[in-house]
Design a protein around this motif. Structure first.
Motif: not given
Length: 210
Positions: A103-108
């Motif tokens: 989820p952190l990476v998906r947020r950018g």
């Protein structure tokens, strides 16, 4: 003359809020994720924190990146299978740490720091920076590792050999095949570190440094 009802006004307000939310989400999604990797002792954490400071203190606060030391997260949340007493290190649970990072990476807007790059999905990162140190002169890396707590002679030897054979570089090139994704940077001196910080902040992340 057309009358405007309160409901119409409320609908307009909702539409405006939706637009702002979408715009905010779009801006966040546009922030890149990068991985800074390399043999222990090459200066990943120091460089990553300098990059974070540069990009977040510029551009009038419009850019806000976050830094994650993957190894520290694994220890804190116990994302590991066992502890290797011979090498004095944890064997991490890759599935658990990936589920945590997803989820952190998906947020950018993530700057990740870890010695390895191969188990991360290729889609996670826009750029992978591999730091090197002492491939020609192993004394530099050896002395850095020697100062670390918990680094036995065997652990130091294995890491120095890893650097000599360029294992982290080859690993990254095999795992990330896109053009301009992998960047190999020497990090033996303060001057080289400053150059790499500027390269990542300006060229890769688009920060306008003062």
């Amino acid at each position: 003359k057309t009358k405007t009802t309160k409901k119409d006004d409320d609908d307009d307000d909702d539409d405006e809020k939706t637009k702002k939310t979408r715009t905010k989400r779009t801006k966040v999604a546009l922030l890149k994720n990068i991985l800074i990797c390399g043999t222990p002792g090459t200066g990943k954490s120091t460089l990553a924190k300098l990059v974070l400071e540069k990009v977040n203190n510029n551009n009038n606060k419009r850019i806000c990146y976050e830094y994650v030391n993957v190894g520290d997260v694994c220890k804190a949340k116990e994302f590991y299978h066992l502890f290797d007493e011979r090498l004095n290190s944890f064997v991490i649970d890759e599935d658990k740490i990936l589920d945590h990072l997803e989820p952190l990476v998906r947020r950018g807007g993530m700057i990740l720091d870890y010695h390895s790059s191969e188990f991360f999905p290729e889609r996670f990162f826009s750029h992978v920076i591999v730091l090197t140190c002492g491939r020609e002169n192993t004394k530099i890396l050896y002395e850095r590792l020697e100062k670390r707590d918990g680094y036995t002679k065997e652990k130091i030897r294995q890491n120095v050999e890893c650097e000599i054979f360029g294992e982290c570089v080859e690993e990254a090139k095999e795992a990330y095949t896109g053009d301009g994704v992998v960047h190999v940077r020497s990090n033996e001196t303060e001057e080289e570190m400053e150059e790499t910080v500027k390269f990542i902040a300006e060229e890769l992340l688009g920060a306008k440094l003062r």
